[in-house]
Design a protein around this motif. Structure first.
Motif, short mmCIF file in Angstrom:
data_model
loop_
_atom_site.label_atom_id
_atom_site.label_comp_id
_atom_site.label_asym_id
_atom_site.label_seq_id
_atom_site.Cartn_x
_atom_site.Cartn_y
_atom_site.Cartn_z
N PRO A 41 0.82 -1.23 0.00
CA PRO A 41 0.00 0.00 0.00
C PRO A 41 0.85 1.27 0.00
N TRP A 42 1.90 1.30 0.82
CA TRP A 42 2.75 2.49 0.83
C TRP A 42 3.47 2.66 -0.51
N TYR A 43 3.96 1.56 -1.06
CA TYR A 43 4.69 1.63 -2.33
C TYR A 43 3.81 2.18 -3.44
N ILE A 44 2.56 1.74 -3.49
CA ILE A 44 1.63 2.22 -4.52
C ILE A 44 1.37 3.71 -4.35
N SER A 45 1.14 4.14 -3.11
CA SER A 45 0.87 5.57 -2.87
C SER A 45 2.09 6.43 -3.23
N PHE A 46 3.28 5.94 -2.93
CA PHE A 46 4.49 6.69 -3.27
C PHE A 46 4.69 6.74 -4.77
N LEU A 47 4.43 5.64 -5.46
CA LEU A 47 4.60 5.60 -6.91
C LEU A 47 3.62 6.54 -7.60
N VAL A 48 2.39 6.59 -7.10
CA VAL A 48 1.39 7.51 -7.66
C VAL A 48 1.85 8.96 -7.47
N GLN A 49 2.38 9.26 -6.31
CA GLN A 49 2.85 10.62 -6.04
C GLN A 49 4.02 11.00 -6.94
N VAL A 50 4.92 10.06 -7.19
CA VAL A 50 6.06 10.33 -8.07
C VAL A 50 5.60 10.59 -9.50
N VAL A 51 4.67 9.76 -9.97
CA VAL A 51 4.19 9.89 -11.35
C VAL A 51 3.49 11.23 -11.56
N LEU A 52 2.63 11.61 -10.61
CA LEU A 52 1.91 12.86 -10.75
C LEU A 52 2.81 14.08 -10.58
N THR A 53 3.80 13.95 -9.69
CA THR A 53 4.72 15.07 -9.47
C THR A 53 5.64 15.29 -10.66
N SER A 54 5.91 14.21 -11.43
CA SER A 54 6.82 14.33 -12.57
C SER A 54 6.24 15.17 -13.70
N SER A 55 4.92 15.35 -13.71
CA SER A 55 4.29 16.16 -14.74
C SER A 55 4.09 17.59 -14.23
N ASP A 56 4.00 18.53 -15.14
CA ASP A 56 3.83 19.93 -14.75
C ASP A 56 2.53 20.14 -13.99
N ALA A 57 1.51 19.44 -14.45
CA ALA A 57 0.20 19.61 -13.82
C ALA A 57 0.13 18.92 -12.47
N GLY A 58 1.09 18.04 -12.23
CA GLY A 58 1.05 17.26 -10.99
C GLY A 58 1.35 18.06 -9.75
N GLN A 59 1.83 19.30 -9.90
CA GLN A 59 2.20 20.09 -8.74
C GLN A 59 0.99 20.48 -7.90
N ASP A 60 -0.17 20.56 -8.52
CA ASP A 60 -1.36 21.00 -7.80
C ASP A 60 -2.37 19.88 -7.59
N THR A 61 -1.95 18.66 -7.75
CA THR A 61 -2.88 17.54 -7.62
C THR A 61 -3.05 17.14 -6.17
N PHE A 62 -4.02 16.27 -5.93
CA PHE A 62 -4.31 15.77 -4.59
C PHE A 62 -3.11 15.00 -4.03
N ALA A 63 -2.28 14.41 -4.91
CA ALA A 63 -1.13 13.62 -4.46
C ALA A 63 -0.09 14.46 -3.73
N ASN A 64 -0.13 15.77 -3.86
CA ASN A 64 0.82 16.65 -3.18
C ASN A 64 0.17 17.44 -2.06
N SER A 65 -1.05 17.09 -1.72
CA SER A 65 -1.76 17.80 -0.67
C SER A 65 -1.38 17.26 0.71
N PRO A 66 -1.60 18.04 1.78
CA PRO A 66 -1.32 17.56 3.14
C PRO A 66 -2.10 16.30 3.50
#
Length: 330
Positions: free
Chosen positions: A238-263
């Motif tokens: 579960p942690w690995y999947i959540s971290f991988l999702v965060q990396v994928v979304l952060t790697s894109s320009d639009a990923g900076q404002d996604t839920f994956a980077n929220s508190p």
């Protein structure tokens, strides 16, 4: 009527399969107390350990995102390296304390189990507290001796190699460490279960018993380690999947404002990290207890310690046999 299984003796000659069976039988019989002890003592440590773990990977997040995006232009700053070093050091300290604490819990349960006529039935954390504290003190002292001794030897070898240009000595030290770490893994059960043994004596005795059963010990650690890793996947995934999702979304320009980077997402990742680290300690219990039963088997084969136990507990065994005292009333 349910028939109670025979008591799982520590000092008993066992085959490879019997050591595994004894490990799982002990956990199956005493899983409630084991989980309670881990929950009260290990889980609070996991809260701190997960914080260090998350800080370490959040520090590396720009690197992973940059590598996944194919840019390859990420340059670590001095502050980032300091933060990474501190988080890694904090995680290392937590792992060390957690390993000592887990060994103390498991071995305290096994020591109480051996001497109690009721095994661990109705045993509370208050009953185990003196044994856990004693085991923790011994584990900490032994850890200081082993780590301190290794660093001292390392420093001497590095200095001697630099003075004589014999850098092959460093390679020899690394190989010797790999070889000796197998028998030295028995130092902890030796020192905790043999109350009269000193820390240095436990190291020497572990080397003697460890090399006497080197290949069976190595095979047991490999098999139990692989089994523990498989079980640990359940808590790690579960942690690995959540971290991988965060990396994928952060790697894109639009990923900076996604839920994956929220508190909120970061807090969920933290909880999954706590779950993962707690699961790691639970699975580590397998190798910890299996190592104790291997020690008991080898000690029984070499020294016959079960006979010594029977002599020491003769008066207690005599008190338990009330049929002889009441023979005239039969």
């Amino acid at each position: 009527m349910q028939v109670e299984k025979p008591k799982i003796e520590l000092y008993q000659n066992r085959s490879f399969g019997q050591k595994l069976s004894a490990t799982f039988d002990f956990l199956r019989e005493n899983y409630k107390l084991w989980l309670k002890a881990c929950f009260y003592l290990i889980l609070p440590l996991c809260l701190v350990q997960a914080f260090s773990f998350d800080m370490m990977f959040s520090t590396l997040m720009p690197f992973y995102a940059d590598a996944l995006g194919g840019m390859g232009g990420f340059t670590p700053s001095e502050g980032l390296l300091v933060r990474l070093g501190l988080s890694y050091f904090g995680y290392f300290v937590c792992i060390s304390v957690g390993s000592f604490l887990l060994s103390s819990i498991c071995y305290a349960m096994m020591k109480y189990y051996r001497t109690s006529p009721t095994r661990l039935h109705n045993t509370t954390m208050k009953d185990l507290k003196p044994l856990i504290i004693q085991s923790m003190k011994r584990a900490f002292l032994l850890g200081l001796l082993l780590v301190g001794g290794w660093f001292l030897i390392l420093i001497l070898v590095v200095i001697f190699s630099a003075m004589t240009s014999l850098y092959a000595l460093f390679v020899i030290l690394v190989l010797a460490t790999v070889v000796f770490i197998i028998p030295l893994s028995m130092a902890m059960p030796v020192y905790i279960f043999e109350d009269d043994e000193s820390a240095w004596g436990a190291v020497r005795r572990s080397i003697s018993l460890g090399f006497h059963s080197f290949w069976s010990l190595l095979g047991l650690m490999i098999v139990v380690g692989l089994l523990a890793n498989v079980l640990q996947t359940v808590t790690t995934l579960p942690w690995y999947i959540s971290f991988l999702v965060q990396v994928v979304l952060t790697s894109s320009d639009a990923g900076q404002d996604t839920f994956a980077n929220s508190p909120i997402y970061n807090f969920i990742g933290y909880l999954l990290s706590v779950f993962m680290n707690f699961g790691m300690y639970l699975t580590m219990s397998l190798s910890t207890i299996a190592l104790a039963y291997h020690y008991g088997s080898v000690a029984e084969e070499v020294d016959g310690l079960s006979v010594v136990d029977d002599i020491e507990n003769f008066e207690q065994l005599a008190e338990e046999d009330s049929d002889i005292d009441n023979f005239d009333k039969l």
